[in-house]
Design an enzyme around this catalytic site. Sequence first.
Site, PDB file in Angstrom:
ATOM      1  N   CYS A  71       0.839  -1.361  -0.025  1.00 29.53           N
ATOM      2  CA  CYS A  71       0.316   0.014   0.118  1.00 29.53           C
ATOM      3  C   CYS A  71       0.791   1.265  -0.230  1.00 29.53           C
ATOM      4  O   CYS A  71       1.695   1.368   0.616  1.00 29.53           O
ATOM      5  CB  CYS A  71      -0.873   0.095   1.358  1.00 29.53           C
ATOM      6  SG  CYS A  71      -1.967  -1.379   1.576  1.00 29.53           S
ATOM      7  N   ARG A  81       5.445  -0.184  -5.684  1.00 30.78           N
ATOM      8  CA  ARG A  81       5.501  -1.077  -4.444  1.00 30.78           C
ATOM      9  C   ARG A  81       4.553  -2.327  -4.509  1.00 30.78           C
ATOM     10  O   ARG A  81       4.665  -3.129  -3.739  1.00 30.78           O
ATOM     11  CB  ARG A  81       4.807  -0.080  -3.276  1.00 30.78           C
ATOM     12  CG  ARG A  81       5.787   1.066  -2.935  1.00 30.78           C
ATOM     13  CD  ARG A  81       4.917   2.093  -2.131  1.00 30.78           C
ATOM     14  NE  ARG A  81       4.542   1.688  -0.744  1.00 30.78           N
ATOM     15  CZ  ARG A  81       5.420   2.161   0.321  1.00 30.78           C
ATOM     16  NH1 ARG A  81       6.249   2.827   0.176  1.00 30.78           N
ATOM     17  NH2 ARG A  81       4.714   1.571   1.547  1.00 30.78           N
ATOM     18  N   TRP A 124      -2.725  -2.951  -1.543  1.00 34.12           N
ATOM     19  CA  TRP A 124      -2.520  -4.293  -1.671  1.00 34.12           C
ATOM     20  C   TRP A 124      -3.264  -5.064  -0.812  1.00 34.12           C
ATOM     21  O   TRP A 124      -3.106  -4.862   0.439  1.00 34.12           O
ATOM     22  CB  TRP A 124      -0.960  -4.376  -1.460  1.00 34.12           C
ATOM     23  CG  TRP A 124      -0.298  -5.656  -1.842  1.00 34.12           C
ATOM     24  CD1 TRP A 124       0.236  -6.071  -2.864  1.00 34.12           C
ATOM     25  CD2 TRP A 124       0.194  -6.929  -0.842  1.00 34.12           C
ATOM     26  NE1 TRP A 124       0.662  -7.444  -2.999  1.00 34.12           N
ATOM     27  CE2 TRP A 124       0.806  -7.866  -1.716  1.00 34.12           C
ATOM     28  CE3 TRP A 124      -0.165  -7.002   0.585  1.00 34.12           C
ATOM     29  CZ2 TRP A 124       0.973  -8.959  -1.062  1.00 34.12           C
ATOM     30  CZ3 TRP A 124       0.116  -8.208   1.115  1.00 34.12           C
ATOM     31  CH2 TRP A 124       0.922  -9.143   0.428  1.00 34.12           C
ATOM     32  N   ASN A 180      -2.614   2.749   5.695  1.00 36.76           N
ATOM     33  CA  ASN A 180      -1.668   1.366   5.434  1.00 36.76           C
ATOM     34  C   ASN A 180      -1.291   0.904   6.655  1.00 36.76           C
ATOM     35  O   ASN A 180      -1.316   1.649   7.754  1.00 36.76           O
ATOM     36  CB  ASN A 180       0.010   2.108   5.096  1.00 36.76           C
ATOM     37  CG  ASN A 180      -0.027   2.514   3.536  1.00 36.76           C
ATOM     38  OD1 ASN A 180      -1.262   2.385   3.078  1.00 36.76           O
ATOM     39  ND2 ASN A 180       0.915   3.190   3.369  1.00 36.76           N
ATOM     40  N   GLY A 181      -1.296  -0.560   6.738  1.00 34.73           N
ATOM     41  CA  GLY A 181      -1.143  -1.157   7.813  1.00 34.73           C
ATOM     42  C   GLY A 181      -2.288  -2.148   8.247  1.00 34.73           C
ATOM     43  O   GLY A 181      -3.090  -2.502   7.408  1.00 34.73           O
ATOM     44  N   GLU A 183      18.677 -17.419  -5.172  1.00 35.43           N
ATOM     45  CA  GLU A 183      17.958 -16.112  -5.590  1.00 35.43           C
ATOM     46  C   GLU A 183      17.672 -16.354  -7.235  1.00 35.43           C
ATOM     47  O   GLU A 183      16.694 -15.908  -7.459  1.00 35.43           O
ATOM     48  CB  GLU A 183      19.408 -15.340  -5.678  1.00 35.43           C
ATOM     49  CG  GLU A 183      19.309 -13.854  -6.175  1.00 35.43           C
ATOM     50  CD  GLU A 183      18.060 -12.923  -5.710  1.00 35.43           C
ATOM     51  OE1 GLU A 183      17.278 -13.486  -4.614  1.00 35.43           O
ATOM     52  OE2 GLU A 183      17.635 -11.915  -6.204  1.00 35.43           O
ATOM     53  N   LYS A 197      13.895 -15.335  -8.386  1.00 28.48           N
ATOM     54  CA  LYS A 197      13.681 -14.422  -9.772  1.00 28.48           C
ATOM     55  C   LYS A 197      12.906 -14.962 -10.749  1.00 28.48           C
ATOM     56  O   LYS A 197      11.959 -14.277 -11.305  1.00 28.48           O
ATOM     57  CB  LYS A 197      15.016 -14.014 -10.159  1.00 28.48           C
ATOM     58  CG  LYS A 197      15.939 -13.105  -9.309  1.00 28.48           C
ATOM     59  CD  LYS A 197      15.663 -11.594  -9.396  1.00 28.48           C
ATOM     60  CE  LYS A 197      14.704 -11.184  -8.276  1.00 28.48           C
ATOM     61  NZ  LYS A 197      15.139 -11.215  -7.098  1.00 28.48           N
ATOM     62  N   GLU A 212       9.250 -15.384  -9.377  1.00 29.79           N
ATOM     63  CA  GLU A 212       8.301 -14.332  -9.006  1.00 29.79           C
ATOM     64  C   GLU A 212       7.972 -13.674 -10.257  1.00 29.79           C
ATOM     65  O   GLU A 212       6.912 -13.050 -10.380  1.00 29.79           O
ATOM     66  CB  GLU A 212       8.971 -13.492  -8.004  1.00 29.79           C
ATOM     67  CG  GLU A 212      10.457 -12.756  -8.413  1.00 29.79           C
ATOM     68  CD  GLU A 212      10.801 -12.007  -7.171  1.00 29.79           C
ATOM     69  OE1 GLU A 212      10.195 -11.836  -6.087  1.00 29.79           O
ATOM     70  OE2 GLU A 212      11.986 -11.641  -7.343  1.00 29.79           O
ATOM     71  N   HIS A 259      18.618 -36.409  -2.899  1.00 29.09           N
ATOM     72  CA  HIS A 259      17.796 -36.898  -1.698  1.00 29.09           C
ATOM     73  C   HIS A 259      16.566 -36.520  -2.163  1.00 29.09           C
ATOM     74  O   HIS A 259      15.433 -36.324  -1.165  1.00 29.09           O
ATOM     75  CB  HIS A 259      18.102 -36.363  -0.542  1.00 29.09           C
ATOM     76  CG  HIS A 259      19.832 -36.783  -0.165  1.00 29.09           C
ATOM     77  ND1 HIS A 259      19.882 -38.127   0.128  1.00 29.09           N
ATOM     78  CD2 HIS A 259      20.867 -36.210  -0.108  1.00 29.09           C
ATOM     79  CE1 HIS A 259      21.286 -38.235   0.579  1.00 29.09           C
ATOM     80  NE2 HIS A 259      21.910 -37.208   0.335  1.00 29.09           N
ATOM     81  N   LYS A 299       6.603  -4.512  -3.462  1.00 29.65           N
ATOM     82  CA  LYS A 299       8.208  -4.409  -3.457  1.00 29.65           C
ATOM     83  C   LYS A 299       8.758  -4.180  -1.964  1.00 29.65           C
ATOM     84  O   LYS A 299       9.704  -4.610  -1.548  1.00 29.65           O
ATOM     85  CB  LYS A 299       8.221  -3.044  -4.174  1.00 29.65           C
ATOM     86  CG  LYS A 299       9.946  -2.500  -4.087  1.00 29.65           C
ATOM     87  CD  LYS A 299      10.782  -3.434  -4.838  1.00 29.65           C
ATOM     88  CE  LYS A 299      12.177  -2.854  -4.835  1.00 29.65           C
ATOM     89  NZ  LYS A 299      13.035  -4.058  -5.180  1.00 29.65           N
TER      90      LYS A 299
HETATM   91  C1  G6P Z   1       9.546  -8.453  -1.120  1.00 31.11           C
HETATM   92  C2  G6P Z   1      10.001  -8.213  -2.400  1.00 31.11           C
HETATM   93  C3  G6P Z   1      11.471  -8.941  -2.461  1.00 31.11           C
HETATM   94  C4  G6P Z   1      12.320  -8.656  -1.499  1.00 31.11           C
HETATM   95  C5  G6P Z   1      11.674  -8.721   0.033  1.00 31.11           C
HETATM   96  C6  G6P Z   1      12.706  -8.218   1.127  1.00 31.11           C
HETATM   97  O1  G6P Z   1       9.166  -9.675  -0.979  1.00 31.11           O
HETATM   98  O2  G6P Z   1       9.288  -8.525  -3.282  1.00 31.11           O
HETATM   99  O3  G6P Z   1      12.078  -8.369  -3.681  1.00 31.11           O
HETATM  100  O4  G6P Z   1      13.467  -8.946  -1.440  1.00 31.11           O
HETATM  101  O5  G6P Z   1      10.475  -8.097   0.176  1.00 31.11           O
HETATM  102  O6  G6P Z   1      12.697  -6.774   0.846  1.00 31.11           O
HETATM  103  P1  G6P Z   1      13.671  -5.822   1.753  1.00 31.11           P
HETATM  104  O7  G6P Z   1      13.184  -4.222   1.280  1.00 31.11           O
HETATM  105  O8  G6P Z   1      13.522  -5.870   3.287  1.00 31.11           O
HETATM  106  O9  G6P Z   1      14.799  -6.072   1.178  1.00 31.11           O
END
Ligand code: G6P
Length: 606
Positions: A2, A27, A72, A98-99, A480, A484, A487, A503, A601
Site C-alpha cells: 500500500c 510498491r 495491496w 496503510n497497516g 536467488e 527471480k 516471481e 535426496h 516491493k
Molecule cells: C519483498 C520483495 C522482495 C524483497 C523482500 C525483502 O518480498 O518483493 O524483492 O527481497 O520483500 O525486502 P527488503 O526491502 O527487506 O529487502
Amino acid sequence: MCGIIGYIGNQQATPFLLEGLRRLEYRGYDSSGFAIRNGEVSVFKRIGKVSDLEAMIPKRIEGMCGIAHTRWATHGGVTDANAHPHCSSDGKIALVHNGIIENARSLRNRLEKEGVKLLSETDSEVLVHLIHREVKNGAKPLTAVRRTLKRARGTWGVCIIFEEHDMIICARNGSPLVIGLGDGENWIASDTLPLQTLTQQVIRLDDGDLAVVTSEGVQTSRLDGRFTDSEVTTLDDDWGEAELGEFPHFMLKEIYEQPEALRQCLTGRLALSDGNARLGGFDFSSKKLQKIPHVRLLGCGTALHAAQVGRLLIEELARVPALAHVSSEFRHNNPVIETDAIHFAVSQSGETADTLAAVKEIQLKGGEVRGVINVVGSTIARQCGKGCYIHSGPEQSVASTKAFSNMVAALSMFAIQIGRARTLSREKGKRLTKSLQKVPQLVDDYLSNPGPIHEVVSAVKDAKSVLFLGRGISAPVAREGALKLMEIAYIPCLAYPAGEMKHGPIALLEEDSPVIVIAPNDSLKDKTVSSIQECRARGAKIILIHEEGDPIAEESDISIPVPSTDPMFSPMLTVLPLQLIAYYTALVLDKDVDRPRNLAKSVTVE
Ligand code: G6P
C-alpha cells in the site's frame, strides 16, 4: 505494498496525487483511489491500474487538498469497495490507511450494533466511522483522530481529510509517513520516492506521532496529546530521480546499473594497502570484533539470500560462527539473544515488517542490531541507529537485483573487516580487497556480453519446473535465481544445494528437464560436476554458469561463462545471468516484469 500520497496547498491537487500514485506503483498494488476536497469530499476508487483510476476522474476536478492510495489487499478481497479511501456515512470525512488494525473485528461489531453501515470488508474502514462519531459528538478533528487511534491496536499510516476543515491529519504507527515541505504547500507520502522531485525538506513521523498539515505548516503531536517539535531533514541529493530512460523496464535498467551501484557501495570503504575494509557506520571496535561469540543476519526474500552469502563469507574469513535467518521465523521462535553477539538486519527498503519485528525482538532482549540497508532514513535504519547503507540508488522493480549485489558487496567488506580483526592475514586481506575492487568492472564486462541467454529462455519458458543447483557460496545464488524466475515468470522453481539434489528433486528429472547449475571455480567445483552427471544421466538439460575458460563448460548443454574473480566474490557475477534469464523469460511469456501479480516491493505487513 500500500502507498499513500497527500497534497494541500495553493495549486490543484489532482496532478500531484496522480503523479504520486504513479510513483508509488512500484510498491505493488491491486487497486487505487483518490479523495479531493472541492466544496464536498469527492471520492473515486477502483481495482486495477492507476491509469484505470485516472480514466474515471473528471478532467476538470478542482480542489487544493486531497489524499490518494494504492492498495495491496490484506483484509478483504480485491474489490472496488475495499479500495481506499473509505468515507464516513455522511461522506464528509475520507481516510486512507496503510497497516493492519488488529482489533478491527470488535470495533466493527460495536459500530454495527450502533447502526453504522460499513461498506467494505477492510479493517481500515472502522477508523473513519470512529472519527466521524467523535466529530459528531463535538470533538475537533485532531482530537477525534487521536481518540480513535487510542482505541485501535495494530499498525497505521493514515491520512484523513474533512469537508469542513482545510487540513490533512496524518498519523503513523508502524507504517511510515513522510511530510514533504514546500512554500505554501505540503505533501504527505508513504515513502520519499514521490517527494524527490517536489522538495528536499522532509519531516519523518515517528511511531505514535500525529500531524496536522495545512498549506502553511505542520503541527506534530503525540498520541498522549503532547505537542512536539519535529525535525526537518534534507533528502539525499544523489538518490536522484528514478526514470526509465532508454530501458523498457526498471528491472533491466537496474540490472545494468549494477556496475555503478557496486562502485558507489565500495568507494571509500576499501583500505587496499592495509588489506582491510572500513565500514565506519557499524561502529565496531577491533576489540569487540575479536570477542564476539557469533554473528546472525536477518532478512526476507532477496535480502535473505544476500544474508546467506554474507554468513558464509563471515564464517570463512573470520572463523566465527555465522547464521542467516528468515526474519519472520526468527522473530516468532523466541530466539536466545546473546548481548555481545553481532546482529545484522539486511533490507533494501528498510521497511519490511518481518525484519523490523525481528530487530525489535533482539533489542528487547538486550541485543544490538546493525542495519545493512538501501533506503536512507528508512524505519529499520532508524530503529537500528547504526549500520551501513549499501548505496544501490532507488530500486523500483519488485524483483530485486542491484540491491542483492550491493548487499553482498557490503557484507563482503564486513567479512574482511571482522576477518582482519581476528585471524585474516594482511596479505590475504590485500588480495581480497584488490579483487573486490575489480568486481564492478567485471560486472560491466559480463553485462556487455551476457552469453546465450535467449537459448536458456527457450529451454525454460515452457518447462513444468526448473531446478537450480549450487554448492557452498553458490547455494544461496541458486535460491536467488529460482526466486527471480518464479516471481516474475510464474514458473515453479526449486533451488537445492547440489549435493542434496539426489535426496529428492532428482525424482522430478526427465528428458530435457532444465537444470541450472552455478559452478564457479572454487574448491567444490568437482563435487558439483558429479551432481551434473547425475542429472545428465536422467536426460536433464544442463545450463551451466561457470568461470570463463573453465573446461567444466564441456559438462553443459548451454554454457554461460562469467568473468573470473576470487570464488568468494563470485555471487556478484554468477547472479547476473540468473537475473537476465528471469527477465527475458518473463518478457517472452508476456508477463508484467516490473509489477508481478500478488507481490509487493516493500512488504509492510507481517
Ligand atoms: C519483498 C520483495 C522482495 C524483497 C523482500 C525483502 O518480498 O518483493 O524483492 O527481497 O520483500 O525486502 P527488503 O526491502 O527487506 O529487502
